[in-house]
Design a protein around this motif. Structure first.
Motif, PDB file in Angstrom:
ATOM      1  N   ALA A 236     145.581 -21.858  74.916  1.00 23.26           N
ATOM      2  CA  ALA A 236     144.929 -20.558  74.715  1.00 23.26           C
ATOM      3  C   ALA A 236     145.081 -20.143  73.263  1.00 23.26           C
ATOM      4  O   ALA A 236     145.960 -20.634  72.536  1.00 23.26           O
ATOM      5  CB  ALA A 236     145.520 -19.503  75.638  1.00 23.26           C
ATOM      6  N   HIS A 240     141.406 -14.203  71.715  1.00 29.14           N
ATOM      7  CA  HIS A 240     140.100 -14.822  71.525  1.00 29.14           C
ATOM      8  C   HIS A 240     139.630 -15.488  72.819  1.00 29.14           C
ATOM      9  O   HIS A 240     140.405 -16.196  73.472  1.00 29.14           O
ATOM     10  CB  HIS A 240     140.146 -15.873  70.421  1.00 29.14           C
ATOM     11  CG  HIS A 240     140.312 -15.301  69.044  1.00 29.14           C
ATOM     12  ND1 HIS A 240     141.518 -14.807  68.588  1.00 29.14           N
ATOM     13  CD2 HIS A 240     139.425 -15.140  68.023  1.00 29.14           C
ATOM     14  CE1 HIS A 240     141.374 -14.382  67.342  1.00 29.14           C
ATOM     15  NE2 HIS A 240     140.118 -14.560  66.974  1.00 29.14           N
ATOM     16  N   ASN A 241     138.375 -15.255  73.149  1.00 32.03           N
ATOM     17  CA  ASN A 241     137.767 -15.958  74.263  1.00 32.03           C
ATOM     18  C   ASN A 241     137.241 -17.313  73.804  1.00 32.03           C
ATOM     19  O   ASN A 241     136.872 -17.484  72.630  1.00 32.03           O
ATOM     20  CB  ASN A 241     136.627 -15.149  74.882  1.00 32.03           C
ATOM     21  CG  ASN A 241     137.146 -14.009  75.733  1.00 32.03           C
ATOM     22  OD1 ASN A 241     138.212 -14.111  76.336  1.00 32.03           O
ATOM     23  ND2 ASN A 241     136.400 -12.914  75.780  1.00 32.03           N
ATOM     24  N   THR A 243     134.530 -20.600  74.855  1.00 32.27           N
ATOM     25  CA  THR A 243     133.402 -21.033  75.671  1.00 32.27           C
ATOM     26  C   THR A 243     133.414 -22.548  75.720  1.00 32.27           C
ATOM     27  O   THR A 243     133.167 -23.213  74.706  1.00 32.27           O
ATOM     28  CB  THR A 243     132.058 -20.538  75.090  1.00 32.27           C
ATOM     29  OG1 THR A 243     132.076 -19.110  75.004  1.00 32.27           O
ATOM     30  CG2 THR A 243     130.901 -20.970  75.979  1.00 32.27           C
ATOM     31  N   ASN A 256     132.902 -19.198  80.042  1.00 31.46           N
ATOM     32  CA  ASN A 256     133.730 -18.338  79.209  1.00 31.46           C
ATOM     33  C   ASN A 256     135.103 -18.191  79.848  1.00 31.46           C
ATOM     34  O   ASN A 256     135.222 -17.940  81.050  1.00 31.46           O
ATOM     35  CB  ASN A 256     133.083 -16.968  79.033  1.00 31.46           C
ATOM     36  CG  ASN A 256     131.771 -17.055  78.280  1.00 31.46           C
ATOM     37  OD1 ASN A 256     131.669 -17.786  77.290  1.00 31.46           O
ATOM     38  ND2 ASN A 256     130.765 -16.314  78.733  1.00 31.46           N
ATOM     39  N   THR A 257     136.137 -18.296  79.049  1.00 37.67           N
ATOM     40  CA  THR A 257     137.495 -18.269  79.577  1.00 37.67           C
ATOM     41  C   THR A 257     138.450 -17.863  78.466  1.00 37.67           C
ATOM     42  O   THR A 257     138.122 -17.966  77.278  1.00 37.67           O
ATOM     43  CB  THR A 257     137.877 -19.661  80.133  1.00 37.67           C
ATOM     44  OG1 THR A 257     139.195 -19.627  80.665  1.00 37.67           O
ATOM     45  CG2 THR A 257     137.800 -20.734  79.048  1.00 37.67           C
ATOM     46  N   ASP A 258     139.642 -17.403  78.843  1.00 36.88           N
ATOM     47  CA  ASP A 258     140.651 -17.097  77.830  1.00 36.88           C
ATOM     48  C   ASP A 258     141.787 -18.121  77.842  1.00 36.88           C
ATOM     49  O   ASP A 258     142.799 -17.932  77.179  1.00 36.88           O
ATOM     50  CB  ASP A 258     141.187 -15.672  77.986  1.00 36.88           C
ATOM     51  CG  ASP A 258     141.699 -15.364  79.381  1.00 36.88           C
ATOM     52  OD1 ASP A 258     141.800 -16.305  80.208  1.00 36.88           O
ATOM     53  OD2 ASP A 258     142.016 -14.181  79.657  1.00 36.88           O
ATOM     54  N   TYR A 259     141.623 -19.217  78.599  1.00 36.18           N
ATOM     55  CA  TYR A 259     142.560 -20.336  78.565  1.00 36.18           C
ATOM     56  C   TYR A 259     141.851 -21.556  79.142  1.00 36.18           C
ATOM     57  O   TYR A 259     140.819 -21.436  79.813  1.00 36.18           O
ATOM     58  CB  TYR A 259     143.822 -20.044  79.392  1.00 36.18           C
ATOM     59  CG  TYR A 259     143.542 -19.988  80.885  1.00 36.18           C
ATOM     60  CD1 TYR A 259     143.683 -21.130  81.689  1.00 36.18           C
ATOM     61  CD2 TYR A 259     143.096 -18.812  81.505  1.00 36.18           C
ATOM     62  CE1 TYR A 259     143.402 -21.088  83.048  1.00 36.18           C
ATOM     63  CE2 TYR A 259     142.806 -18.765  82.849  1.00 36.18           C
ATOM     64  CZ  TYR A 259     142.970 -19.907  83.623  1.00 36.18           C
ATOM     65  OH  TYR A 259     142.675 -19.876  84.963  1.00 36.18           O
ATOM     66  N   SER A 324     147.228 -14.632  77.660  1.00 36.81           N
ATOM     67  CA  SER A 324     146.434 -15.305  78.709  1.00 36.81           C
ATOM     68  C   SER A 324     146.942 -16.701  79.029  1.00 36.81           C
ATOM     69  O   SER A 324     146.440 -17.337  79.964  1.00 36.81           O
ATOM     70  CB  SER A 324     144.975 -15.412  78.256  1.00 36.81           C
ATOM     71  OG  SER A 324     144.880 -16.145  77.039  1.00 36.81           O
TER      72      SER A 324
END
Length: 590
Positions: A236, A240-241, A243, A256-259, A324
């Motif tokens: 992670a 920041h997100n 993609t 889209n994810t944060d990890y 995250s």
């Protein structure tokens, strides 16, 4: 390498066999393997690296290109190199796994690999395929689209490569050799690293932490490689997100994810937009541990790097850490991420899932023990630790399987009776399974497939020795579609009804769930000898491997190419007359 040397190398290859290249460019690299001193965690050691760098050099190509890599071994032991995820059509001679497609490149010698890129696009990697040498001998492969403008996502402003790896304070090959001799468990890493550095959370690492400068408002393509030896990793970036847009040299539907969670052997492309307040942010990775909760002797370090925004601002005392990042045993977070992955399955990037399966296999993935006299070994129950597929623990032969197959000299090297099914059926996910399930057969058994067979394999995780965990299974020479997965024992009547044949993930490495199953499909359209193995190197060392031989298809275009000149010697008794063998008699090849 000067122009004249390149010309000589090219003519030598062209004159020795027909070179079937795509319409792409040809590139040349020199890899020099030698020992170099490195200091991490306040301790210095010597280890083998390529071109004096850890990680090693990045190979950059366009889709359809071909690369010649001349590997010079100036180390003290034999080594091979594998081009992970590159299909190498008809060219297993340059695939690299030791004693499968070649014997080691001995100290003081060299060997030139021909690496043929075809459909791959995105990020792959290369690594040593001898003992545990890949812990220090590895690097990224970047594969651009043919014109560097056609991507199924907005073109990023720039890119960054992040290679996740393992660090051992001692000589890892020496440690592993000792453990394999005594039957004991293999060593755990002392920390994880990002681009070769542990990060400033660990001792003696503050000044060497890897730092990446970004510009506010720009979007970056981050190419992640999990080169760790024995660990799936959570990853992670603080605040920041991400993609996710690609895996294993294939595109995926953007998520889209944060990890993310990434298995050893896998690569992942993610987009990151630098849209946070000017400052410093940690990039962090830690182990995802899927083994028993009461087993806690795994590497619990957090590897970090730092994103630093450009511009005028007061730098913080400490970067922000990603909240995250899941905890070590958060299997729910891992499953939630993995369940979202799908192939792009678009008009420009279609899927081709085999629908007329001609070969079905059900392969159990097991931990085992080899019995020792008087319980004299240092593994479980005084025995030797082992692992297997369908209760067969793979044993490396004394010469490579590929040459033995090509020369019709299989006797004493391998047998072609790897089974489609386990030797006995029982409740594979039951705890405290009886003793007779724990001892495997040892042998060098391979699976023969006809050219263009459509194959379905269900890998079944087991609780043998109460040692179930995720197993990242990797195939050489092919990619495959993951059409289904689940927990418990696979049910061949109900589970196939849930298969995804529309947009299944296409990869070359997949994690078989702890006490669960995963079903894959692929077409055996690449003639040659190809390795199947768990990409946890401790399991590979213990025998969780097999070999798939895809037979020739009956025409020159569907047959294995002849071997290049000067394959590394295996030093076996019949070597001399193998070299004198007349290839002109091989009508099935040319």
């Amino acid at each position: 390498m000067d122009v004249f040397s390149k010309l000589i190398l090219w003519l030598a290859f062209l004159g020795s066999f027909i070179v079937c290249l795509a319409d792409g460019d040809v590139h040349y690299y020199d890899f020099v393997l030698r020992e170099k001193n490195y200091t991490r965690l306040c301790s210095t050691k010597s280890m083998l690296v390529v071109n004096d760098s850890f990680p090693g050099p990045v190979i950059r190509v366009h889709k359809g290109d071909t690369v010649f890599v001349n590997v010079h071994n100036e180390g003290s032991y034999g080594v091979t190199i594998h081009w992970h995820g590159v299909k190498q059509p008809r060219n297993p001679w340059s695939d690299g796994p030791e004693y499968i497609t070649q014997c080691p490149i001995e100290p003081g010698s060299n060997f030139t690999y021909e690496v043929i890129f075809t459909t791959e696009e995105g990020t792959l990697w290369w690594h040593a395929h001898s003992d545990w040498t890949r812990s220090s001998v590895h690097g990224a492969i970047v594969i651009y689209s043919p014109d560097e403008t056609t991507y199924p996502y907005p073109k990023p402003d720039d890119e960054e490569i992040l290679v996740l790896g393992s660090w051992y304070l001692g000589d890892v090959n020496k440690l592993v050799d000792e453990d394999l001799q005594t039957g004991a468990d293999t060593p755990r890493s002392n920390c994880y690293v990002i681009n070769g550095q542990p990060g400033d959370l660990l001792e003696c690492s503050q000044d060497s932490t890897y730092r990446w400068v970004v510009d506010y408002g720009k979007t970056y393509l981050v190419r992640i490689v999990n080169a760790a030896m024995n660990a799936e990793l959570f990853f992670a970036i603080a605040n920041h997100n991400l993609t996710v847009v690609g895996m294993d040299g294939n595109y995926v539907k953007p998520i889209n994810t944060d990890y993310v969670v990434i298995s050893p052997g896998q690569t992942m492309n993610v987009l990151l937009t630098a849209n946070q307040s000017l400052g410093h942010y940690y990039i962090a990775a830690r182990q995802y541990d899927s083994a028993r909760p009461d087993v806690t002797d795994y590497d619990q370090t957090n590897a970090t790097a730092i994103i630093m925004y450009s511009g005028n601002y007061t730098a913080p005392n400490h970067p922000v850490f990603p909240s995250s990042l899941p905890t070590y045993e958060d299997f729910i977070a891992a499953d939630m991420f993995l369940d979202r992955l799908r192939s792009l399955a678009s008009e420009d990037y279609p899927v081709d899932v085999p629908l007329n399966v001609t070969t079905k296999m059900y392969i159990t993935v097991e931990m085992n023990q080899i019995l020792c006299p008087n319980e004299s070994c240092e593994g479980i129950n005084g025995n030797r630790l082992s692992s297997s597929l369908n209760n067969i623990s793979f044993v490396n032969p004394s010469t490579d399987v590929l040459m033995a197959y090509y020369r019709n000299l299989s006797a004493g090297v391998y047998t072609d009776d790897f089974p489609n099914w386990p030797p006995s059926m029982f409740n594979f996910t039951q705890e405290d399974l009886p003793f007779n399930t724990t001892v495997p057969i040892q042998g060098t058994k391979v699976k023969m497939l006809n050219y263009n067979e459509e194959v379905e394999i269900t890998f079944q995780g087991t609780e043998v020795l109460n040692a179930s965990e995720n197993h990242p299974m990797h195939v050489h020479g092919h990619s495959f579609y993951v059409v289904g997965s689940g927990y418990g024992n696979f049910n061949n009547e109900t589970d196939p009804k849930s298969y995804n044949l529309v947009d299944p993930l296409e990869v070359s490495t997949i994690g078989v769930p702890k006490n669960g199953w995963a079903t894959i499909r692929f077409k055996a359209n690449n003639p040659g000898v190809w390795f199947w193995h768990c990409h946890l190197d401790r399991h590979l060392s213990w025998g969780m491997n097999t070999v798939m031989i895809v037979k020739n298809g009956g025409t020159p275009e569907t047959s294995i190419r002849p071997p290049p000149p000067y394959m590394p010697s295996c030093n076996v008794p019949y070597l001399t007359w193998i070299e004198d063998f007349d290839d002109s008699s091989r009508e099935d090849v040319y």
